[in-house]
Design a protein around this motif. Sequence first.
Motif, PDB file in Angstrom:
ATOM      1  N   THR A 226       0.832  -1.216   0.000  1.00  0.00           N
ATOM      2  CA  THR A 226       0.000   0.000   0.000  1.00  0.00           C
ATOM      3  C   THR A 226       0.866   1.267   0.000  1.00  0.00           C
ATOM      4  O   THR A 226       0.505   2.281  -0.603  1.00  0.00           O
ATOM      5  N   LEU A 227       2.006   1.176   0.682  1.00  0.00           N
ATOM      6  CA  LEU A 227       2.879   2.352   0.771  1.00  0.00           C
ATOM      7  C   LEU A 227       3.423   2.772  -0.596  1.00  0.00           C
ATOM      8  O   LEU A 227       3.742   3.944  -0.808  1.00  0.00           O
ATOM      9  N   LEU A 228       3.512   1.819  -1.512  1.00  0.00           N
ATOM     10  CA  LEU A 228       4.066   2.133  -2.831  1.00  0.00           C
ATOM     11  C   LEU A 228       3.100   2.975  -3.662  1.00  0.00           C
ATOM     12  O   LEU A 228       3.509   3.695  -4.560  1.00  0.00           O
ATOM     13  N   GLU A 229       1.816   2.852  -3.338  1.00  0.00           N
ATOM     14  CA  GLU A 229       0.804   3.520  -4.159  1.00  0.00           C
ATOM     15  C   GLU A 229       0.254   4.776  -3.489  1.00  0.00           C
ATOM     16  O   GLU A 229      -0.507   5.523  -4.092  1.00  0.00           O
ATOM     17  N   LYS A 230       0.625   4.967  -2.241  1.00  0.00           N
ATOM     18  CA  LYS A 230       0.027   6.035  -1.449  1.00  0.00           C
ATOM     19  C   LYS A 230       0.369   7.417  -2.019  1.00  0.00           C
ATOM     20  O   LYS A 230       1.537   7.739  -2.195  1.00  0.00           O
ATOM     21  N   PRO A 231      -0.622   8.243  -2.322  1.00  0.00           N
ATOM     22  CA  PRO A 231      -0.298   9.587  -2.822  1.00  0.00           C
ATOM     23  C   PRO A 231       0.209  10.479  -1.690  1.00  0.00           C
ATOM     24  O   PRO A 231      -0.249  10.355  -0.552  1.00  0.00           O
ATOM     25  N   VAL A 232       1.149  11.368  -2.013  1.00  0.00           N
ATOM     26  CA  VAL A 232       1.666  12.247  -0.958  1.00  0.00           C
ATOM     27  C   VAL A 232       0.658  13.377  -0.722  1.00  0.00           C
ATOM     28  O   VAL A 232      -0.106  13.725  -1.614  1.00  0.00           O
ATOM     29  N   PRO A 233       0.668  13.929   0.487  1.00  0.00           N
ATOM     30  CA  PRO A 233      -0.327  14.956   0.833  1.00  0.00           C
ATOM     31  C   PRO A 233      -0.189  16.204  -0.048  1.00  0.00           C
ATOM     32  O   PRO A 233       0.920  16.677  -0.294  1.00  0.00           O
ATOM     33  N   GLU A 234      -1.315  16.722  -0.495  1.00  0.00           N
ATOM     34  CA  GLU A 234      -1.309  17.979  -1.258  1.00  0.00           C
ATOM     35  C   GLU A 234      -1.933  19.089  -0.419  1.00  0.00           C
ATOM     36  O   GLU A 234      -2.682  18.823   0.502  1.00  0.00           O
ATOM     37  N   ASN A 235      -1.648  20.329  -0.771  1.00  0.00           N
ATOM     38  CA  ASN A 235      -2.233  21.495  -0.085  1.00  0.00           C
ATOM     39  C   ASN A 235      -2.198  21.338   1.437  1.00  0.00           C
ATOM     40  O   ASN A 235      -3.221  21.440   2.106  1.00  0.00           O
ATOM     41  N   VAL A 236      -1.033  21.061   1.953  1.00  0.00           N
ATOM     42  CA  VAL A 236      -0.909  20.811   3.388  1.00  0.00           C
ATOM     43  C   VAL A 236      -1.039  22.104   4.192  1.00  0.00           C
ATOM     44  O   VAL A 236      -0.423  23.110   3.843  1.00  0.00           O
ATOM     45  N   ASN A 237      -1.846  22.085   5.234  1.00  0.00           N
ATOM     46  CA  ASN A 237      -1.863  23.177   6.203  1.00  0.00           C
ATOM     47  C   ASN A 237      -0.924  22.790   7.342  1.00  0.00           C
ATOM     48  O   ASN A 237      -1.278  22.005   8.222  1.00  0.00           O
ATOM     49  N   TYR A 238       0.286  23.353   7.313  1.00  0.00           N
ATOM     50  CA  TYR A 238       1.306  22.935   8.280  1.00  0.00           C
ATOM     51  C   TYR A 238       1.016  23.408   9.701  1.00  0.00           C
ATOM     52  O   TYR A 238       1.653  22.986  10.651  1.00  0.00           O
ATOM     53  N   GLU A 239       0.050  24.327   9.837  1.00  0.00           N
ATOM     54  CA  GLU A 239      -0.344  24.760  11.181  1.00  0.00           C
ATOM     55  C   GLU A 239      -1.343  23.779  11.794  1.00  0.00           C
ATOM     56  O   GLU A 239      -1.503  23.724  13.006  1.00  0.00           O
ATOM     57  N   GLY A 240      -2.044  23.077  10.934  1.00  0.00           N
ATOM     58  CA  GLY A 240      -3.077  22.164  11.409  1.00  0.00           C
ATOM     59  C   GLY A 240      -2.508  20.863  11.959  1.00  0.00           C
ATOM     60  O   GLY A 240      -1.283  20.675  12.018  1.00  0.00           O
ATOM     61  N   ASP A 241      -3.390  19.964  12.371  1.00  0.00           N
ATOM     62  CA  ASP A 241      -2.976  18.687  12.953  1.00  0.00           C
ATOM     63  C   ASP A 241      -2.459  17.758  11.859  1.00  0.00           C
ATOM     64  O   ASP A 241      -3.209  17.372  10.957  1.00  0.00           O
ATOM     65  N   LEU A 242      -1.181  17.398  11.942  1.00  0.00           N
ATOM     66  CA  LEU A 242      -0.585  16.528  10.923  1.00  0.00           C
ATOM     67  C   LEU A 242      -0.518  15.074  11.385  1.00  0.00           C
ATOM     68  O   LEU A 242      -0.096  14.202  10.641  1.00  0.00           O
ATOM     69  N   GLN A 243      -0.935  14.837  12.636  1.00  0.00           N
ATOM     70  CA  GLN A 243      -0.801  13.490  13.192  1.00  0.00           C
ATOM     71  C   GLN A 243      -1.532  12.437  12.352  1.00  0.00           C
ATOM     72  O   GLN A 243      -0.988  11.341  12.136  1.00  0.00           O
ATOM     73  N   PRO A 244      -2.744  12.753  11.840  1.00  0.00           N
ATOM     74  CA  PRO A 244      -3.425  11.736  11.020  1.00  0.00           C
ATOM     75  C   PRO A 244      -2.610  11.319   9.791  1.00  0.00           C
ATOM     76  O   PRO A 244      -2.589  10.135   9.442  1.00  0.00           O
ATOM     77  N   ILE A 245      -1.937  12.265   9.150  1.00  0.00           N
ATOM     78  CA  ILE A 245      -1.104  11.915   7.985  1.00  0.00           C
ATOM     79  C   ILE A 245       0.039  11.005   8.415  1.00  0.00           C
ATOM     80  O   ILE A 245       0.314   9.976   7.795  1.00  0.00           O
ATOM     81  N   VAL A 246       0.706  11.394   9.503  1.00  0.00           N
ATOM     82  CA  VAL A 246       1.842  10.592   9.978  1.00  0.00           C
ATOM     83  C   VAL A 246       1.362   9.203  10.405  1.00  0.00           C
ATOM     84  O   VAL A 246       1.982   8.185  10.074  1.00  0.00           O
ATOM     85  N   ASP A 247       0.235   9.158  11.111  1.00  0.00           N
ATOM     86  CA  ASP A 247      -0.296   7.865  11.550  1.00  0.00           C
ATOM     87  C   ASP A 247      -0.628   6.977  10.356  1.00  0.00           C
ATOM     88  O   ASP A 247      -0.355   5.777  10.363  1.00  0.00           O
ATOM     89  N   ASP A 248      -1.220   7.591   9.344  1.00  0.00           N
ATOM     90  CA  ASP A 248      -1.570   6.838   8.150  1.00  0.00           C
ATOM     91  C   ASP A 248      -0.329   6.189   7.534  1.00  0.00           C
ATOM     92  O   ASP A 248      -0.301   4.997   7.247  1.00  0.00           O
ATOM     93  N   TRP A 249       0.728   6.998   7.365  1.00  0.00           N
ATOM     94  CA  TRP A 249       1.937   6.478   6.710  1.00  0.00           C
ATOM     95  C   TRP A 249       2.683   5.479   7.584  1.00  0.00           C
ATOM     96  O   TRP A 249       3.380   4.598   7.071  1.00  0.00           O
ATOM     97  N   THR A 250       2.565   5.605   8.901  1.00  0.00           N
ATOM     98  CA  THR A 250       3.347   4.710   9.767  1.00  0.00           C
ATOM     99  C   THR A 250       2.534   3.513  10.254  1.00  0.00           C
ATOM    100  O   THR A 250       3.034   2.704  11.021  1.00  0.00           O
TER     101      THR A 250
END
Lengths: 438, 438
Positions: A226-250
């Motif tokens: 799944t990691l090979l196909e996962k699209p990278v995050p677009e239009n990231v709000n770096y002030e917002g909560d990024l934990q869901p993105i990190v959790d998803d990838w890890t």
Amino acid sequence: MRLSRFFLPTLKENPSEAQIVSHRLMLRAGMVRQHTAGIYNWLPLGTRVLQNIANIVRDEQNCAGAQEIIMPTIQSGELWKESGRYDDYGPEMLRIKDRHDRDMLYGPTHEEVVTDIFRYNVKSYRELPKNLYQIHWKFRDEVRPRFGVMRGREFLMKDAYSFDIDYERSKHAYNQMFVAYLRTFARMGLKAIPMKADSGPIGGDLSHEFIVLAETGESAVFCHKTLLEKPVPENVNYEGDLQPIVDDWTSYYAATEEKHDPVAAAQIGGELVSARGIEVGHIFHFGKKYSDPMKANVIGPDGNQTAVFMGSYGIGVSRLVGAIIEANHDDAGIIWPASVAPFHVGIINLKTGDTACDDACAKLHKAIKLNGLDVLCDDRDERAGVKFADMDLIGLPWQVIVGPKGVAKGVVELKNRRTGAREELSMDAVITKLTVAA
Amino acid sequence: MRLSRFFLPTLKENPSEAQIVSHRLMLRAGMVRQHTAGIYNWLPLGTRVLQNIANIVRDEQNCAGAQEIIMPTIQSGELWKESGRYDDYGPEMLRIKDRHDRDMLYGPTHEEVVTDIFRYNVKSYRELPKNLYQIHWKFRDEVRPRFGVMRGREFLMKDAYSFDIDYERSKHAYNQMFVAYLRTFARMGLKAIPMKADSGPIGGDLSHEFIVLAETGESAVFCHKTLLEKPVPENVNYEGDLQPIVDDWTSYYAATEEKHDPVAAAQIGGELVSARGIEVGHIFHFGKKYSDPMKANVIGPDGNQTAVFMGSYGIGVSRLVGAIIEANHDDAGIIWPASVAPFHVGIINLKTGDTACDDACAKLHKAIKLNGLDVLCDDRDERAGVKFADMDLIGLPWQVIVGPKGVAKGVVELKNRRTGAREELSMDAVITKLTVAA
């Protein structure tokens, strides 16, 4: 740029000292020349690629809120004695005595220096968060440097350092870099997978390596497909909560050979991918490891002095040149992703000296350049075979082949270096197509 | 960029260690911090200026036909033994032993390294001319580093090296750099006068220093007043004959104190200007001084091997930051020329927390940025006096002052940092005026 003027010393033969494909191709394509063991000169073609990569890294660091600084390459040994690493760091650290017999060193990393800047210039938690980065040369005196720029002694690196008032905010800074790294490598056309890692001599409790997949990679890696196909995050709000993105990838299995756990991996069954990888980035969260001994304190909300939480975040910028080639080449040479290509378009003049061909090339060169694309025109007095081979070797994304027969009919040939697809087009159509593709 | 986030540690007091105005102002404006004697950290504001200067230098080098490369900072001592300079160069050269006990050094200059690249990669006169340059860090172990970045130990320099088949063509390469230098310094808002110079340890038969005039300059210089008013060449054809331009600039009296000839100068009478100057560039023509001992030969038109004619061309990039400040400041702080300013516009929010002021600042910030200008917005919770003082200190060309009374009337104040002129304008008028001015 006209190739007859450009300094591009290509080689026909494979240099015997190069063991891996990126090293071979960088030497053959005239990108680098070794100065002495593990120390390289970057020639114009290599310099252009290195700068393109550095600029993508810089742009994504800025987007994530990091601020660029420049720290010296030559550091005072005193700070390293304070942090306790002066004696710990082995013979890879290049130690130097200056003319006044003071202990100096060529920085292999900059935790001490940046912590020293911080402690003298930031006083209150209200000035936090801060994330300071540089893109600069480092030196590690490898006992056996090899693989060209992949394991050199003098190398270009992006290193960022975050400072926060508490663990939670420090974890957010870590997440910002985690997401920025996903985006950075994707922009270079690379598939980079974050993998949990040991933190080694930098120290700390949390650490990820970013591993680029390439068939010719230096080490074995394992990950969920799944990691090979996962699209990278677009239009990231770096002030917002990024934990869901990190959790998803890890949340998916991913491990280097060192960390590989066959029992855990077995549970994934057919979804497990075994591949080869190259480390291109490494991020560390190490809390107060440097701020405590070096007294990098700020006044907290409660009015008391407190040591800050830190992390550091590296990208191997010169190493990426090699890694991109390992992941993008064929038997004929390099195939640059457009975002890092030294030129977007190569024009091949099949009959230099023929007025119609020369004129057509000059017209194309000017028009393509006016549309904002970099062009290299092979106007050398060489055989067609040499020109084709060199153009494939240096790997520009598009080739425009200009010959007397085509020019008489008003057409030229456009070749896509990656797919090999060729088509005959009018000069105007070529210019339009290249501009749209860019 | 919001100042509440930007790492800008300004100082109210003059630091006691700084003897000259640029050093004082760079410390006070939070541009640099000393790491150890003569070695500096460049903080975000200083880094932005340094990069702007480097980009102007790069652009003009490219226009003049030079090609960018990157040579290592750590060099092998062997090449310097070959050229004969290893023993000649004094204690300013930082000598290093690597882990295998090999003689290395931190490059104070790169004639040997570039000549080594040349001899292994260029074989025929048909590949000439070549001019290779880099913008990179150098180290000279000054016995008494001082004046901040003006005489540091680790410093950023542009160094170019030309290779030609004969004296005449080599002189043309020298002229190309001569003209490029005139344009480079003018683009930074500097008046730089070429003056005949000694060639010192680099050697050679022809050499000019480029001296920036500044009241606080390090040394006395003398020149004909015509040179002060002379416009720099525009739309230069670098392939054409540049000798008339060089002859024009060198036909007037101009000399540093060392080279000053009071008898010759007396003949100019009232046209002689006596001023203070700072050396920012130095160009050398040295023929075969390095190509002969190091055997940098090519096959000439007659089929025989012949040593090439060389020149080298330096610009002190980090030194220029100081020189520009010496030439552009007042009692309140720095006054950046627009081309090198770290931001084009500073917005001062006089009442952070007031919704109308915050909104007006956010709107201005966004609109000015959209028009391609860099903006720094002072949104800190500080007194107006502190904000005015800091904004004058860091010297951005334009200030937009946003206060509650003005905002209620729909106006803001625009201040030109250099002239001090202020005017009240609508927000739209400010945006238009700044965009046109840029």
